[in-house]
Design a protein around this motif. Structure first.
Motif, PDB file in Angstrom:
ATOM      1  N   GLY A   1       0.828  -1.197   0.000  1.00  0.00           N
ATOM      2  CA  GLY A   1       0.000   0.000   0.000  1.00  0.00           C
ATOM      3  C   GLY A   1       0.862   1.247   0.000  1.00  0.00           C
ATOM      4  O   GLY A   1       1.872   1.316   0.712  1.00  0.00           O
ATOM      5  N   ILE A   2       0.489   2.217  -0.808  1.00  0.00           N
ATOM      6  CA  ILE A   2       1.253   3.465  -0.952  1.00  0.00           C
ATOM      7  C   ILE A   2       0.334   4.657  -0.708  1.00  0.00           C
ATOM      8  O   ILE A   2      -0.803   4.689  -1.192  1.00  0.00           O
ATOM      9  CB  ILE A   2       1.840   3.589  -2.375  1.00  0.00           C
ATOM     10  N   VAL A   3       0.821   5.637   0.042  1.00  0.00           N
ATOM     11  CA  VAL A   3       0.148   6.925   0.158  1.00  0.00           C
ATOM     12  C   VAL A   3       1.093   7.980  -0.407  1.00  0.00           C
ATOM     13  O   VAL A   3       2.247   8.087   0.034  1.00  0.00           O
ATOM     14  CB  VAL A   3      -0.210   7.257   1.620  1.00  0.00           C
ATOM     15  N   ALA A   4       0.620   8.705  -1.405  1.00  0.00           N
ATOM     16  CA  ALA A   4       1.411   9.781  -2.008  1.00  0.00           C
ATOM     17  C   ALA A   4       0.826  11.128  -1.591  1.00  0.00           C
ATOM     18  O   ALA A   4      -0.391  11.260  -1.405  1.00  0.00           O
ATOM     19  CB  ALA A   4       1.417   9.647  -3.522  1.00  0.00           C
TER      20      ALA A   4
ATOM     21  N   ASP B   1       5.793  -0.709  -8.425  1.00  0.00           N
ATOM     22  CA  ASP B   1       5.517   0.187  -9.555  1.00  0.00           C
ATOM     23  C   ASP B   1       4.015   0.418  -9.722  1.00  0.00           C
ATOM     24  O   ASP B   1       3.573   1.552  -9.948  1.00  0.00           O
ATOM     25  CB  ASP B   1       6.096  -0.403 -10.847  1.00  0.00           C
ATOM     26  N   LYS B   2       3.234  -0.659  -9.606  1.00  0.00           N
ATOM     27  CA  LYS B   2       1.791  -0.531  -9.803  1.00  0.00           C
ATOM     28  C   LYS B   2       1.144   0.271  -8.675  1.00  0.00           C
ATOM     29  O   LYS B   2       0.259   1.112  -8.922  1.00  0.00           O
ATOM     30  CB  LYS B   2       1.153  -1.913  -9.914  1.00  0.00           C
ATOM     31  N   ALA B   3       1.546   0.017  -7.443  1.00  0.00           N
ATOM     32  CA  ALA B   3       0.954   0.731  -6.317  1.00  0.00           C
ATOM     33  C   ALA B   3       1.317   2.216  -6.347  1.00  0.00           C
ATOM     34  O   ALA B   3       0.464   3.083  -6.105  1.00  0.00           O
ATOM     35  CB  ALA B   3       1.394   0.095  -5.006  1.00  0.00           C
ATOM     36  N   VAL B   4       2.590   2.526  -6.643  1.00  0.00           N
ATOM     37  CA  VAL B   4       3.017   3.925  -6.723  1.00  0.00           C
ATOM     38  C   VAL B   4       2.298   4.627  -7.871  1.00  0.00           C
ATOM     39  O   VAL B   4       1.816   5.756  -7.726  1.00  0.00           O
ATOM     40  CB  VAL B   4       4.545   4.017  -6.887  1.00  0.00           C
ATOM     41  N   ARG B   5       2.230   3.970  -9.029  1.00  0.00           N
ATOM     42  CA  ARG B   5       1.559   4.582 -10.182  1.00  0.00           C
ATOM     43  C   ARG B   5       0.111   4.907  -9.858  1.00  0.00           C
ATOM     44  O   ARG B   5      -0.381   5.996 -10.172  1.00  0.00           O
ATOM     45  CB  ARG B   5       1.615   3.632 -11.384  1.00  0.00           C
ATOM     46  N   GLN B   6      -0.604   3.983  -9.193  1.00  0.00           N
ATOM     47  CA  GLN B   6      -1.999   4.232  -8.880  1.00  0.00           C
ATOM     48  C   GLN B   6      -2.151   5.402  -7.913  1.00  0.00           C
ATOM     49  O   GLN B   6      -3.054   6.232  -8.072  1.00  0.00           O
ATOM     50  CB  GLN B   6      -2.637   2.977  -8.283  1.00  0.00           C
ATOM     51  N   ALA B   7      -1.274   5.489  -6.923  1.00  0.00           N
ATOM     52  CA  ALA B   7      -1.339   6.604  -5.978  1.00  0.00           C
ATOM     53  C   ALA B   7      -1.106   7.938  -6.685  1.00  0.00           C
ATOM     54  O   ALA B   7      -1.796   8.928  -6.420  1.00  0.00           O
ATOM     55  CB  ALA B   7      -0.315   6.409  -4.861  1.00  0.00           C
ATOM     56  N   LEU B   8      -0.133   7.982  -7.597  1.00  0.00           N
ATOM     57  CA  LEU B   8       0.156   9.227  -8.318  1.00  0.00           C
ATOM     58  C   LEU B   8      -0.978   9.590  -9.273  1.00  0.00           C
ATOM     59  O   LEU B   8      -1.300  10.772  -9.448  1.00  0.00           O
ATOM     60  CB  LEU B   8       1.475   9.092  -9.088  1.00  0.00           C
ATOM     61  N   VAL B   9      -1.574   8.585  -9.905  1.00  0.00           N
ATOM     62  CA  VAL B   9      -2.744   8.843 -10.758  1.00  0.00           C
ATOM     63  C   VAL B   9      -3.852   9.480  -9.939  1.00  0.00           C
ATOM     64  O   VAL B   9      -4.472  10.478 -10.351  1.00  0.00           O
ATOM     65  CB  VAL B   9      -3.238   7.529 -11.420  1.00  0.00           C
ATOM     66  N   ASN B  10      -4.097   8.940  -8.761  1.00  0.00           N
ATOM     67  CA  ASN B  10      -5.174   9.468  -7.922  1.00  0.00           C
ATOM     68  C   ASN B  10      -4.868  10.857  -7.378  1.00  0.00           C
ATOM     69  O   ASN B  10      -5.791  11.623  -7.068  1.00  0.00           O
ATOM     70  CB  ASN B  10      -5.471   8.500  -6.775  1.00  0.00           C
ATOM     71  N   LEU B  11      -3.567  11.211  -7.280  1.00  0.00           N
ATOM     72  CA  LEU B  11      -3.205  12.582  -6.881  1.00  0.00           C
ATOM     73  C   LEU B  11      -3.694  13.600  -7.900  1.00  0.00           C
ATOM     74  O   LEU B  11      -3.976  14.748  -7.564  1.00  0.00           O
ATOM     75  CB  LEU B  11      -1.685  12.709  -6.725  1.00  0.00           C
ATOM     76  N   ASP B  12      -3.767  13.195  -9.163  1.00  0.00           N
ATOM     77  CA  ASP B  12      -4.184  14.097 -10.240  1.00  0.00           C
ATOM     78  C   ASP B  12      -5.668  13.980 -10.556  1.00  0.00           C
ATOM     79  O   ASP B  12      -6.153  14.585 -11.516  1.00  0.00           O
ATOM     80  CB  ASP B  12      -3.392  13.794 -11.517  1.00  0.00           C
TER      81      ASP B  12
END
Length: 473
Positions: A184-187, A220-231
């Motif tokens: 799990g990632i929180v950005a 990679d997948k978890a980080v990418r999803q967190a960054l997508v959701n930031l935008d």
């Protein structure tokens, strides 16, 4: 095997196998059907959060469940002591049943098939290496992207030995490994925090999860999803065209349609699909399958929890309802064959018809072409929690990754979208079925009647005419 993983020693410390068989035959003699279910299980779980190991749990358990069935009535008792005395005491429960009036039900078909290894994943990797893996995931995820504010990672495994003994002398054994890794990632950016996640697992050993290519892919997948959701921007609300991605979005199919195709709900007439065998219940091209015989998948079993070999069961074929998922009790009462879907959470629970790996088969459409057909809609690729009403098939699902689509192009990620509809009507609104069917990564858990069991889902890219979206915009 070592004494610590010898199935015979683990299950028969206080009772010999022949004695258990004789006792089962005596106790279940008045019943139409039933079994003595013996189980030993060992499990462990590690959780790493905020840069340190938060929990490390290990447990062992063993016990039995004794079930007798007469007509439509089930008597069930369980205990965490596998002994002659405890089983005999449990048998007193069955005296409350009326004696069976039908000939004893035939035992399940025997099989030598085994879909996964007998080895115990818990013992093959030292404790320090498990903790070290979680530390590496934490460090790599934080180094990958400066906006990563929090990382959580968990690793879990279980190993279960099951023996099924019937009064007719039938015996069956299954040895079931299960592993899982979650990240799990929180950005964070400009005071806004969003999350992303990834999970994988199945009925195999820890070594796959320790493969650097696999856990790096997960990061990679978890980080990418967190960054997508930031935008992401606020999700629009209203009725719109929906494009569902392949793989994990099949969880919507599992909840909205799968439970309604389980035998008990249909025997009792409480499912939206009750009494509709042979009718069109979905658009042409829609074929839905439950298959518990796929090697090493999370929802797979060599035999179900009644001893019936699992198999591929076609539920809906080209839009026509073909059948239901059955355990032994409901199959007998409906006059059909069991399908290997009798499942239970543990020896403490009686079996009931449950899904294994439930998915929609591929069609012939190009996923990119399906996207190009969306004039104004949403493309959903990942879901979180959901709810379904079995009687009506109505469901609500929260999207954890979704995008606004305009004129066949993805224009922006969206936040706060929930999909609202009912399973039977959704299947009739399918406009296109991609040629890219995929199963999920192996993290599904299915709940029913207070029991949880591992399950798999899957589907191809799916274009649906209309669904109601509950949004925030």
């Amino acid at each position: 095997m070592t004494p610590a993983t010898d199935p015979h020693a683990l299950l028969y410390r206080q009772i010999d196998p022949d004695g258990a068989l004789r006792l089962t035959a005596d106790l279940l003699a008045p019943c139409d059907d039933g079994e003595l279910y013996l189980q030993f299980s060992a499990s462990e779980a590690f959780a790493f959060d905020d840069g340190r190991l938060k929990t490390a749990d290990y447990s062992r358990d063993s016990g039995f469940g004794l079930r007798g069935v007469s007509g439509e009535t089930t008597g069930f008792a369980h205990a965490n002591e596998i002994s002659h005395k405890a089983i005999a005491r449990a048998g007193e429960t069955l005296q409350l049943l009326d004696p069976g009036k039908q000939p004893a039900v035939l035992p399940p078909e025997r099989t030598n098939r085994h879909l996964y290894t007998d080895l115990c994943p818990l013992d093959l990797v030292p404790f320090a290496e498990k903790v070290a893996l979680l530390e590496k995931i934490d460090a790599v995820a934080r180094a990958k992207e400066p906006r990563v504010a929090q990382v959580s990672a968990s690793l879990s495994a279980s190993w279960s030995v099951v023996d099924i003994l019937r009064p007719d002398g039938f015996t069956a054994r299954d040895i079931r490994p299960l592993v899982r890794l979650n990240i799990g990632i929180v950005a964070e950016s400009n005071g806004r925090r969003e999350s992303g996640s990834f999970g994988m697992g199945g009925r195999y050993l820890y070594d796959r999860l320790f493969d650097e290519g696999q856990w790096m892919r997960g990061i990679d997948k978890a980080v990418r999803q967190a960054l997508v959701n930031l935008d992401s921007v606020a999700a629009p609300a209203g009725e719109t065209t929906i494009l569902l991605g392949p793989g994990w979005p099949g969880v919507l199919l599992h909840e909205a349609v799968g439970h309604g195709l389980e035998g008990d709900f249909n025997r009792k007439g409480t499912s939206a699909f009750s009494g509709r065998i042979g009718e069109r219940v979905a658009a042409p091209g829609v074929t839905v399958v439950d298959d518990g015989s796929i090697a090493e998948r999370r929802g797979s079993l060599s035999i179900d929890d009644e001893g019936t070999p699992t198999r591929e069961t076609v539920l809906i074929e080209d839009g026509i309802l073909k059948g239901y998922m059955q355990d032994r009790l409901n199959a007998r009462l409906m006059g059909v064959e069991p399908t290997g879907n009798g499942r239970r959470q543990s020896y403490e629970h009686a079996p009931m018809p449950r899904m294994t790996n439930t998915f929609m088969r591929s069609g012939e459409d190009d996923p990119a072409e399906l996207l190009s057909r969306v004039r104004d809609g949403i493309y959903a690729t990942s879901f979180g929690g959901g709810q379904v009403d079995i009687v009506s098939g109505k469901f609500v699902f929260a999207c954890t990754e979704a995008y606004k689509v305009e004129n066949g192009k993805i224009v922006a990620p969206i936040k706060g979208a929930t999909l609202i509809g009912d399973g039977p009507s959704v299947l009739t609104r399918v406009l296109g079925i991609g040629d890219d069917m995929a199963l999920d990564e192996g993290v599904g858990v299915c709940g029913k009647g207070g029991q949880s069991v591992p399950a798999g889902v899957g589907q191809p890219t799916l274009l649906i005419d209309r669904l109601t979206v509950g949004g925030t915009g």
